[in-house]
Scaffold this active site. Structure first.
Site, PDB file in Angstrom:
ATOM      1  N   LYS A  41     -28.893 -32.872 -11.161  1.00 30.64           N
ATOM      2  CA  LYS A  41     -28.304 -31.715 -10.109  1.00 30.64           C
ATOM      3  C   LYS A  41     -28.301 -32.519  -8.718  1.00 30.64           C
ATOM      4  O   LYS A  41     -28.832 -33.339  -8.303  1.00 30.64           O
ATOM      5  CB  LYS A  41     -29.403 -30.635  -9.749  1.00 30.64           C
ATOM      6  CG  LYS A  41     -28.883 -29.698  -8.906  1.00 30.64           C
ATOM      7  CD  LYS A  41     -27.807 -28.794  -9.012  1.00 30.64           C
ATOM      8  CE  LYS A  41     -27.361 -27.760  -7.722  1.00 30.64           C
ATOM      9  NZ  LYS A  41     -26.072 -26.919  -7.957  1.00 30.64           N
ATOM     10  N   CYS A 124     -18.525 -29.867  -2.876  1.00 20.43           N
ATOM     11  CA  CYS A 124     -19.138 -28.652  -3.299  1.00 20.43           C
ATOM     12  C   CYS A 124     -18.757 -27.541  -2.250  1.00 20.43           C
ATOM     13  O   CYS A 124     -18.351 -27.680  -1.210  1.00 20.43           O
ATOM     14  CB  CYS A 124     -20.760 -28.858  -2.884  1.00 20.43           C
ATOM     15  SG  CYS A 124     -21.603 -27.336  -3.178  1.00 20.43           S
TER      16      CYS A 124
HETATM   17  C1  DHB Z   1     -22.770 -25.919  -6.336  1.00 22.48           C
HETATM   18  C2  DHB Z   1     -22.316 -27.302  -6.074  1.00 22.48           C
HETATM   19  C3  DHB Z   1     -21.188 -27.750  -6.492  1.00 22.48           C
HETATM   20  O1  DHB Z   1     -20.862 -29.116  -6.542  1.00 22.48           O
HETATM   21  C4  DHB Z   1     -20.394 -27.000  -6.997  1.00 22.48           C
HETATM   22  O2  DHB Z   1     -19.236 -27.275  -7.751  1.00 22.48           O
HETATM   23  C5  DHB Z   1     -20.670 -25.923  -7.354  1.00 22.48           C
HETATM   24  C6  DHB Z   1     -21.777 -25.328  -6.989  1.00 22.48           C
HETATM   25  C7  DHB Z   1     -23.668 -25.425  -5.654  1.00 22.48           C
HETATM   26  O3  DHB Z   1     -24.773 -25.628  -5.999  1.00 22.48           O
HETATM   27  O4  DHB Z   1     -23.498 -24.495  -4.952  1.00 22.48           O
END
Ligand code: DHB
Length: 298
Positions: A41, A124
């Site tokens: 993660k 993200c």
């Molecule tokens: C999250 C992070 C990411 O890179 C993504 O594509 C989707 C969600 C997150 O944890 O919010």
């Protein structure tokens, strides 16, 4: 099913960052599976609880989420990477910085760890302001900082781009730096799904969220094909809506070197891996992956 990537792999199928890869128990399950590598993660400097729930939902054409980067903080993932070594497969770190100094710090810390590569998440949709990779000047600065430290391969997790012109511009920036692979693509950043109760399915971000799963596949395939055309010396990890052997085949035909499973792992669990692998082997009909790579586009 050996494959060509920036480090040796026994299978070209890995998990997508962010799915079933946050806790030690989840990572052990991934490391014990048939996946060729384990992506952890996305880590931030400090641990994060993430956004209020419901923050993930399935809908007819895919998934929507606004997780908000829940993670245990980078120190936990550095420790996990040491302990995951005994499973004998490459472990990839993923990092997100809220500014340039944080990106540099996180990459330098993982450069001293046991991971095989570091995937820099500049896509993200649920943290900070905007998407780092959509600001080309900032992307250039992030790359300048993170590619000048250490010897481990650097991967770059990119958001979907809309046109070939955008892809050319971003490719010309990436080419200036020592980036070993790009992961295409992160969630489509802003979608909205409304439920039977006439309200958005998820609570954070006023109901907006990143779209993954089936809806993302054609967008991801086009990004793989576009980047494959504009960057010859960088490996490509394809991700977005893979839930069958045919989906895996399509990503290789578009030019991917490896693939990653996201929504399907969340929905169907680890048993999805061997099923997808078996379907893909049947569709290969004795050909090697090298023989089919990029062949859809001539
Ligand atoms: C999250 C992070 C990411 O890179 C993504 O594509 C989707 C969600 C997150 O944890 O919010």
């Amino acid at each position: 099913m050996k494959t060509d990537f920036c480090f040796p792999l026994t299978s070209p199928i890995m998990n997508a960052c962010g799915v079933m890869d946050t806790t030690w128990e989840e990572l052990v399950a991934l490391a014990s599976s048939r996946l060729g590598a384990v992506v952890m993660k996305t880590a931030t400097i400090r641990p994060r609880e993430g956004n209020p729930t419901p923050r993930y939902a399935r809908f007819k054409y895919g998934s929507i989420q606004a997780m908000g980067l829940p993670n245990l903080g980078y120190k936990a993932y550095i420790k996990f990477s040491e302990e995951l070594k005994k499973f004998g497969k490459p472990v990839i770190a993923s990092v997100f910085g809220f500014n340039l100094d944080e990106y540099e710090f996180l990459v330098s810390e993982f450069q001293k760890s046991e991971v095989s590569a570091i995937e820099v998440n500049v896509s993200c949709p649920n943290a900070g302001e905007g998407i780092p990779a959509y600001n080309t000047k900032y992307l250039d600065e992030v790359l300048s900082r993170v590619t000048s430290i250490g010897d481990k391969p650097i991967g770059l997790k990119l958001p979907p781009y809309l046109t070939e012109k955008d892809v050319k511009e971003v490719s010309s920036i990436i080419k200036k730096y020592n980036v070993s692979y790009i992961t295409l693509v992160n969630s489509y950043p802003t979608g909205l799904v409304i439920g039977e109760d006439e309200k958005p399915l998820i609570v954070p971000r006023n109901g907006f969220g990143g779209i993954g799963g089936e809806s993302l596949k054609p967008i991801a395939l086009a990004n793989v094909a576009m980047f494959g055309k504009s960057m010859k010396d960088v490996y490509i990890a394809g991700v977005g809506g893979i839930s069958s052997g045919k989906d895996v085949l399509d990503f290789f035909l578009a030019g991917a070197d490896v693939v990653q499973l996201g929504t399907v792992l969340k929905e169907n669990g680890l048993s999805a891996i061997s099923e997808i692998e078996r379907e893909f082997m049947d569709l290969l009909r004795g050909r090697s992956i090298e023989e089919i790579k990029g062949k859809a586009l001539g």
